[in-house]
Scaffold this motif. Structure first.
Motif, short mmCIF file in Angstrom:
data_model
loop_
_atom_site.label_atom_id
_atom_site.label_comp_id
_atom_site.label_asym_id
_atom_site.label_seq_id
_atom_site.Cartn_x
_atom_site.Cartn_y
_atom_site.Cartn_z
N SER A 52 3.16 8.01 -11.79
CA SER A 52 4.50 7.54 -11.61
C SER A 52 4.93 9.00 -11.11
N GLU A 53 4.59 9.94 -12.21
CA GLU A 53 4.61 11.73 -11.61
C GLU A 53 3.61 11.81 -9.55
N LEU A 54 2.86 11.02 -10.36
CA LEU A 54 2.25 11.95 -8.66
C LEU A 54 2.47 11.53 -7.45
N ARG A 55 3.00 10.06 -8.12
CA ARG A 55 3.60 8.83 -6.95
C ARG A 55 4.37 9.98 -6.07
N ARG A 56 5.70 10.34 -6.73
CA ARG A 56 6.71 10.83 -6.62
C ARG A 56 6.23 12.30 -5.69
N PHE B 206 -3.07 5.74 -5.11
CA PHE B 206 -1.61 5.13 -5.88
C PHE B 206 -1.42 4.46 -5.98
N SER B 207 -0.63 4.01 -5.36
CA SER B 207 0.36 3.01 -4.85
C SER B 207 -0.54 1.85 -5.12
N ARG B 208 -1.99 1.59 -5.40
CA ARG B 208 -1.82 -0.42 -5.69
C ARG B 208 -2.81 -0.10 -6.80
N VAL B 209 -2.78 0.76 -7.49
CA VAL B 209 -3.36 1.27 -8.99
C VAL B 209 -1.83 0.79 -10.07
N GLU B 210 -2.20 0.21 -10.48
CA GLU B 210 -1.64 -0.18 -11.79
C GLU B 210 -2.38 -0.68 -13.18
N ILE B 211 -1.81 0.61 -14.30
CA ILE B 211 -1.73 0.82 -15.60
C ILE B 211 -1.63 -0.02 -16.65
N ASN B 212 -3.11 -0.79 -16.92
CA ASN B 212 -2.60 -1.48 -18.41
C ASN B 212 -4.04 -1.75 -18.91
N HIS B 213 -3.47 -2.28 -20.46
CA HIS B 213 -4.20 -2.19 -21.15
C HIS B 213 -5.76 -2.55 -20.73
N ASP B 214 -5.94 -3.96 -19.98
CA ASP B 214 -7.07 -4.30 -19.81
C ASP B 214 -7.71 -3.60 -18.19
#
Length: 214
Positions: free
Chosen positions: A41-45, A102-110
């Motif tokens: 999130s910081e990287l996107r900003r 970076f905008s397309r990346v969504e971090i989750n457990h999987d």
């Protein structure tokens, strides 16, 4: 306690041990995920504000070339600003590409490992064309741009005073860039943080595999 009771007790202990292991892995993975997501999130900003800044710099370069506020009279005088503007355009394109990733990346457990690899790959596989653009940008702004005023300075104050008056700002600019480089101002730190998360995740997987073999 007979052998059957001992086996039952051992099986119950094994189940509890596996449950504890899975719970620990889940907690650690969640910590890594939350930390990585916060960094993303910081990287996107950072990239968003940097992108706005680069666009403004590109507009300023175009305005200088079109409006000629420095009263250039020879075509050669336009070369430093032209190089600067072209380099800004190239770097802006690179930042747009990185921001889209970076905008397309969504971090989750999987997909935690895959997401970290995607982010790291942006830094580990940079386009050499962009690296040359950075060098030319610095070269044009610190050396070529001051040199573009040399002819009129020589005409106004003479040969050596004009040369000295031009070399002083060049020396100051080059010194500031050199000092900034030595202090690590141009070093990319974001990639190292995500690499630390990846290393921690790999260590966790290694420990998990060792426990499974026990």
């Amino acid at each position: 306690m007979n052998i059957d009771e001992l086996k039952t007790a051992w099986q119950e202990y094994d189940v509890k041990l596996q449950s504890t292991q899975l719970l620990t892995e889940r907690i650690v993975t969640t910590m890594i995920r939350d930390r990585s997501d916060s960094r993303l999130s910081e990287l996107r900003r950072t990239h968003f504000y940097g992108l706005i800044y680069m666009i403004l710099m590109f507009i300023a370069g175009i305005a200088v070339l079109a409006g000629n506020p420095f009263d250039y009279k020879q075509i050669i005088e336009y070369i430093p600003m032209s190089i600067y503007t072209i380099c800004i355009a190239i770097l802006t394109a690179g930042m747009i590409r990185a921001y889209m990733v970076f905008s397309r990346v969504e971090i989750n457990h999987d997909n935690l490992e895959r997401s970290l690899k995607t982010i790291i790959s942006v830094y580990e596989n940079p386009n050499k064309f962009f690296a040359h653009a950075v060098k030319m940008l610095i070269f044009s702004s610190t050396i070529l741009f001051p040199l573009s005023f040399l002819p009129r300075k020589i005409e106004a104050v003479g040969l050596w005073p004009g040369i000295i008056d031009t070399l002083i700002p060049i020396f100051i600019s080059v010194s500031m860039v050199f000092i900034a480089y030595k202090l690590g101002a141009f070093k990319e730190r974001q990639a190292e943080k995500f690499k630390m998360d990846m290393e921690e995740l790999n260590n966790l997987k290694g420990i998990s595999e060792e426990l499974k073999q026990i």
